[in-house]
Design an enzyme around this catalytic site. Structure first.
Site, short mmCIF file in Angstrom:
data_model
loop_
_atom_site.label_atom_id
_atom_site.label_comp_id
_atom_site.label_asym_id
_atom_site.label_seq_id
_atom_site.Cartn_x
_atom_site.Cartn_y
_atom_site.Cartn_z
N TYR A 101 12.85 31.76 3.06
CA TYR A 101 11.58 32.37 3.47
C TYR A 101 11.65 32.80 4.93
O TYR A 101 12.18 32.08 5.78
CB TYR A 101 10.43 31.40 3.29
N LYS A 148 0.84 -1.21 0.00
CA LYS A 148 0.00 0.00 0.00
C LYS A 148 0.87 1.25 0.00
O LYS A 148 2.07 1.18 0.32
CB LYS A 148 -0.92 -0.01 1.22
N ARG A 194 -11.38 -0.61 14.44
CA ARG A 194 -11.22 0.17 13.21
C ARG A 194 -12.04 -0.55 12.14
O ARG A 194 -13.21 -0.23 11.96
CB ARG A 194 -9.73 0.27 12.84
N MET A 201 9.05 24.35 -1.00
CA MET A 201 8.33 23.27 -1.68
C MET A 201 9.26 22.43 -2.56
O MET A 201 9.16 21.21 -2.60
CB MET A 201 7.19 23.84 -2.54
C1 LIG Z 1 -0.58 -1.42 6.88
C2 LIG Z 1 -1.10 -2.72 7.39
C3 LIG Z 1 -0.22 -3.80 7.59
C4 LIG Z 1 1.28 -3.67 7.49
O1 LIG Z 1 1.73 -3.04 8.66
P1 LIG Z 1 3.28 -2.92 9.06
O2 LIG Z 1 3.24 -2.50 10.48
O3 LIG Z 1 3.89 -1.91 8.18
O4 LIG Z 1 3.88 -4.26 8.88
C5 LIG Z 1 -0.78 -5.01 7.94
N1 LIG Z 1 -2.12 -5.14 8.12
C6 LIG Z 1 -2.97 -4.12 7.96
C7 LIG Z 1 -4.42 -4.35 8.17
C8 LIG Z 1 -2.49 -2.88 7.60
O5 LIG Z 1 -3.34 -1.85 7.48
#
Ligand SMILES: *Cc1c(COP(=O)(O)O)cnc(C)c1O
Length: 371
Positions: free
Chosen positions: A265, A37, A131, A314
């Site tokens: 800046y 991700k 969550r 930036m």
């Molecule tokens: C992001 C995520 C992971 C990976 O987490 P790390 O701590 O980076 O290993 C695993 N499971 C879920 C549900 C996540 O959202």
């Protein structure tokens, strides 16, 4: 010849090393399901996914459907699990790109069922993070999810929320989450529901609670070798994981300042004595946290540490190289990584910025080249 203004370098060997170390830590029968991700935590999702395919990794997780589609278009093979919410109008993409969707709660399961086509899913089970996932106490609802004809149940998982903590109360909480998870899975399986694969460990789970088992380990930050700041890391992980990513930027200009002159800046940097500044072609628009301004952050120039001078812009960042000899325009500065034996880790940068490496890495911008 590298010509970029600012870029990321990915160390394949370090990635391979981390895969091997993590595999050696996994419980028996458990396979890696790396988290790709947020562009693989800034590393480049397709690049990392394809490398991991070559290392025999056959399962991945992402946050959203677009990330899954990107991996498929980039040729990444194996199971891809979407951990987050997908809008019902996007459900056709799941089949089209062979993606597996998380059931984020009971109401969402009904939306998936009502879509009318078969969809592959992992059931999210909430064991205390509150969550995503249907609550583990809601056994009837979980059974009704399993009864939904259009859901092809490939697995079920939970997420641990204090697995990185060594505090006794947190270790107890983690064990309770795992017990609740296994109990719920046991009840469902006893009632005859097929749940092929179950999983609960992310990075800190693998490092600190491998005995909790599972069929997959959803590793993110550990795979990228950026969890050296975790409490308990040194005892748990031998040999150490290696950082996969370096962040570098070109020096666009070198300028001399007279005592009393200011720069940037707000004229926030003031030269107290004759000073030399190097202008790096990178800024907060690339994901460099602006809170590292005013000497809070340091970068490597000519193998020496140079403090960030004044306010990060930036697209540009000034650094004070008064104490570094021979700096030339066109030289390369290292913001994360090593240079001539000196190192700035992403863990150090995160600590100085008051955050965690995950946030720094995942915000590294699309404007950066990757190699
Ligand atoms: C992001 C995520 C992971 C990976 O987490 P790390 O701590 O980076 O290993 C695993 N499971 C879920 C549900 C996540 O959202």
């Amino acid at each position: 010849m590298e010509t970029g203004r600012a870029w990321i370098e990915i160390d394949r060997k370090a990635l391979g090393h981390n895969v091997a170390v993590l595999r050696s830590l996994l419980p028996k029968g458990c396979e890696l399901m790396p988290a790709l991700k947020a562009n693989a935590y800034g590393h480049g999702a397709v690049l990392v996914g394809r490398e991991l395919n070559k290392m025999g990794v056959r399962a991945f997780c992402v946050a959203c459907v677009e990330e899954g589609v990107e991996l498929r278009k980039g040729g990444v093979e194996g199971e891809i699990l979407i951990l987050g919410y997908t809008h019902p109008l996007q459900f056709p993409l799941l089949e089209q790109y062979d993606l597996c969707q998380t059931v984020v709660d009971y109401a969402y399961a009904r939306e998936l069922q009502e879509y009318g086509e078969r969809v592959a899913v992992h059931i999210g089970i909430d064991t205390g993070m509150h969550r995503l996932g249907e609550r583990c106490e809601q056994v009837d609802r979980l059974c009704r999810i399993c009864d939904m004809q259009n859901l092809v149940i490939k697995g079920a998982y939970t997420h641990l929320c204090v697995a990185d903590s060594m505090a006794e109360k947190d270790r107890i909480y983690t064990r309770q989450q795992a017990e609740a998870f296994y109990h719920t899975i046991g009840v469902l399986r006893n009632r005859g529901y097929q749940i092929p694969r179950i999983h609960l460990l992310a990075s800190s789970g693998v490092l600190f609670h491998p005995e909790l088992g599972g069929d997959y380990a959803r590793v993110g930050i550990a795979l990228y070798g950026a969890c050296g700041d975790m409490e308990g890391y040194r005892q748990a992980v031998q040999p150490p994981l290696r950082p996969v990513l370096s962040l570098k930027a070109r020096i666009a200009s070198v300028r001399e300042l007279q005592p009393g002159e200011s720069a940037g800046y707000g004229l926030a940097y003031v030269a107290e004595k004759p000073a030399r500044l190097a202008v790096l072609a990178i800024g907060y628009g690339d994901g460099l946290p602006r809170v590292l301004s005013g000497g809070t952050g340091e970068v490597l120039v000519g193998g020496r540490r140079a403090p960030i001078a004044g306010r990060i812009c930036m697209d540009q960042t000034l650094v004070d190289v008064t104490n570094v000899d021979g700096v030339q325009p066109g030289d390369v500065a290292v913001l994360i990584g090593s240079q001539e034996g000196e190192t700035v880790t992403v863990e150090e940068m995160a600590t100085r910025a008051g955050t965690i490496p995950n946030e720094i890495l995942s915000r590294l911008g699309g404007r950066l080249g990757r190699k």
